[in-house]
Design a protein around this motif. Structure first.
Motif, PDB file in Angstrom:
ATOM      1  N   VAL A 195      11.527  18.651  87.503  1.00 40.24           N
ATOM      2  CA  VAL A 195      10.234  18.511  87.721  1.00 40.24           C
ATOM      3  C   VAL A 195       9.632  19.375  88.723  1.00 40.24           C
ATOM      4  CG1 VAL A 195       8.261  16.843  87.842  1.00 40.24           C
ATOM      5  CG2 VAL A 195      10.322  16.105  86.875  1.00 40.24           C
ATOM      6  N   ALA A 197       7.095  20.462  91.942  1.00 42.22           N
ATOM      7  CA  ALA A 197       6.676  19.775  92.981  1.00 42.22           C
ATOM      8  C   ALA A 197       4.816  19.845  92.911  1.00 42.22           C
ATOM      9  CB  ALA A 197       6.654  20.502  94.307  1.00 42.22           C
ATOM     10  N   ASN A 198       4.659  20.655  92.023  1.00 40.34           N
ATOM     11  CA  ASN A 198       2.910  20.763  91.886  1.00 40.34           C
ATOM     12  C   ASN A 198       2.561  19.931  90.855  1.00 40.34           C
ATOM     13  OD1 ASN A 198       4.088  22.757  89.822  1.00 40.34           O
ATOM     14  ND2 ASN A 198       2.529  24.039  90.374  1.00 40.34           N
ATOM     15  N   ASN A 201       0.885  14.324  87.925  1.00 45.21           N
ATOM     16  CA  ASN A 201       1.127  13.136  87.617  1.00 45.21           C
ATOM     17  C   ASN A 201       2.781  13.119  87.747  1.00 45.21           C
ATOM     18  OD1 ASN A 201      -1.191  11.252  87.117  1.00 45.21           O
ATOM     19  ND2 ASN A 201      -1.522  12.838  85.599  1.00 45.21           N
ATOM     20  N   PRO A 202       3.141  12.287  88.598  1.00 43.14           N
ATOM     21  CA  PRO A 202       4.914  12.357  88.771  1.00 43.14           C
ATOM     22  C   PRO A 202       5.472  11.865  87.494  1.00 43.14           C
ATOM     23  CG  PRO A 202       3.925  10.852  90.250  1.00 43.14           C
ATOM     24  CD  PRO A 202       3.104  11.545  89.482  1.00 43.14           C
ATOM     25  N   GLN A 204       8.641   9.476  86.234  1.00 46.85           N
ATOM     26  CA  GLN A 204       9.439   8.221  86.718  1.00 46.85           C
ATOM     27  C   GLN A 204      10.684   8.092  86.021  1.00 46.85           C
ATOM     28  OE1 GLN A 204       7.579   4.307  87.705  1.00 46.85           O
ATOM     29  NE2 GLN A 204       5.499   5.408  87.829  1.00 46.85           N
ATOM     30  N   ARG A 208      11.910   5.064  89.102  1.00 47.75           N
ATOM     31  CA  ARG A 208      11.799   5.577  90.353  1.00 47.75           C
ATOM     32  C   ARG A 208      11.241   7.046  89.958  1.00 47.75           C
ATOM     33  NH1 ARG A 208      17.368   4.042  93.313  1.00 47.75           N
ATOM     34  NH2 ARG A 208      17.171   1.761  93.196  1.00 47.75           N
ATOM     35  N   LEU A 209      10.439   7.578  91.297  1.00 49.77           N
ATOM     36  CA  LEU A 209       9.842   8.752  91.266  1.00 49.77           C
ATOM     37  C   LEU A 209      11.049   9.808  91.063  1.00 49.77           C
ATOM     38  CD1 LEU A 209       6.920   8.850  93.515  1.00 49.77           C
ATOM     39  CD2 LEU A 209       6.858   8.357  91.022  1.00 49.77           C
ATOM     40  N   VAL A 210      10.955  10.946  90.257  1.00 52.74           N
ATOM     41  CA  VAL A 210      11.843  12.164  90.214  1.00 52.74           C
ATOM     42  C   VAL A 210      11.504  12.999  91.299  1.00 52.74           C
ATOM     43  CG1 VAL A 210      12.961  13.940  88.908  1.00 52.74           C
ATOM     44  CG2 VAL A 210      12.589  11.606  87.876  1.00 52.74           C
ATOM     45  N   THR A 211      12.142  13.279  92.347  1.00 52.34           N
ATOM     46  CA  THR A 211      11.720  14.449  93.233  1.00 52.34           C
ATOM     47  C   THR A 211      12.666  15.508  93.402  1.00 52.34           C
ATOM     48  OG1 THR A 211      13.075  13.108  94.885  1.00 52.34           O
ATOM     49  CG2 THR A 211      10.663  12.378  94.812  1.00 52.34           C
ATOM     50  N   GLY A 212      13.610  15.575  92.448  1.00 51.50           N
ATOM     51  CA  GLY A 212      14.617  16.547  92.533  1.00 51.50           C
ATOM     52  C   GLY A 212      15.155  16.521  91.209  1.00 51.50           C
ATOM     53  N   ALA A 214      17.494  15.663  88.293  1.00 60.88           N
ATOM     54  CA  ALA A 214      17.857  14.233  87.854  1.00 60.88           C
ATOM     55  C   ALA A 214      18.533  14.157  86.562  1.00 60.88           C
ATOM     56  CB  ALA A 214      16.595  13.280  87.774  1.00 60.88           C
TER      57      ALA A 214
END
Length: 327
Positions: A195, A197-198, A201-202, A204, A208-212, A214
């Motif tokens: 995903v 970074a910009n 809407n994140p 999940q 849990r939020l996907v920040t890298g 997955a």
């Protein structure tokens, strides 16, 4: 009287509609200059072309975003059609080709248009291509609030997901960014989600939020949005090769060694692609107080609790596609 060949819409807008074919070259697409117009998010402007050859047609892809499939196989070269063939336009439209005796071709056939069908969406996978190991490919089931779910077979190295129609998987929702995420194939034949970074809407994964990047597991649930359930996008990833098909209880009885593998001669046969013919042995320890997995140093399992064994993948609680309890 001779009849022209025709296309029958089996899946997509206006199922059951028949499109009569005439002319030496016919372009199928979402809008002009295509001769056969089929609106749909997965159909390119000029998606594929039919070229007359003798008493039938040859089909070829015109560089479409989502591909052209013939009887479930992705075509990359011009391919002859026979009566009864199923043509997939991406993952959302299926056409059945019916041959017929030709009448004189028209110089420039008038465009045939399939009416838009608001709210109608495909829910059947087109172009399922089995993975090299012989198991069904992973799938992504997309459910956008207010619309029927759509199922996509994942057979390519990567897929883009987003609101724009040039994405591989179109998520037609205002809460989705133009290009919201990417699915990338991993070394085990599954996929991971990436995903940017910009995105507004994140995403999940399992809450849990996907920040890298997955990695997705069988039955992973992805969600975009959530504050308003009426705007939520839910995606369910399934990987049949990783599916937990059954819980296998291994009873040693009088045996000191149990052989596990894909071959029928094993004590425990797991007929799934990740498992080798003779994959592993579970041995009773010398002390008799537990078990050891042959070939995996320092792995010991107590007889006092249920132990689970994993074969052929990253740490998890499966042995191929089966859980194993020891007693």
């Amino acid at each position: 009287m001779n009849q022209n060949p025709k296309l029958i819409i089996q899946q997509g807008p206006s199922p059951g509609s028949e499109l009569e074919l005439s002319g030496d070259k016919i372009v199928i697409g979402r809008e002009a200059p295509a001769n056969v117009l089929i609106p749909g998010a997965g159909v390119s402007r000029t998606h594929s072309q039919l070229t007359r050859q003798g008493d039938s047609y040859v089909i070829e892809d015109l560089g479409s975003t989502n591909g052209t499939f013939l009887n479930g196989t992705h075509i990359i070269t011009p391919t002859p059609l026979t009566s009864g063939d199923l043509i997939g336009l991406g993952q959302t439209v299926m056409l059945e080709y019916q041959a017929g005796g030709f009448t004189a071709p028209e110089a420039s056939p008038a465009p045939l248009r399939v009416a838009d069908a608001p709210g109608e969406a495909a829910a059947t996978v087109l172009g399922d291509v089995a993975s090299p190991e012989g198991s069904p490919p992973p799938q992504l089931v997309v459910a956008i609030a207010g619309s029927p779910p759509q199922t996509y077979a994942l057979t390519r190295p990567a897929y883009t997901l987003g609101r724009l129609e040039d994405n591989d998987i179109v998520l037609n929702s205002p809460i989705v960014s133009r290009q919201h995420a990417t699915l990338e194939r991993t070394d085990n034949g599954g996929y991971r989600l990436v995903v940017p970074a910009n995105v507004s809407n994140p995403v999940q994964l399992a809450g849990r939020l996907v920040t890298g990047p997955a990695r997705l597991a069988h039955n992973s649930t992805l969600r975009i949005g959530g504050a308003d359930p009426g705007m939520m996008v839910t995606m369910t990833y399934t990987h049949p090769a990783e599916a937990v098909a059954e819980h296998v209880t291994i009873d040693f009885g009088e045996k000191d060694v149990i052989q596990i593998g894909r071959d029928a001669s094993n004590d425990v046969m797991l007929n799934v692609p990740q498992v080798s013919r003779y994959h592993a042995q579970i041995e009773r320890s010398a002390s008799g107080s537990g078990f050891e997995i042959c070939g995996v140093p320092t792995v010991h399992m107590s007889t006092s609790s249920q132990s689970r064994v994993m074969c052929g993948s990253s740490p998890a609680t499966r042995c191929g596609s089966a859980h194993t309890g020891l007693k």
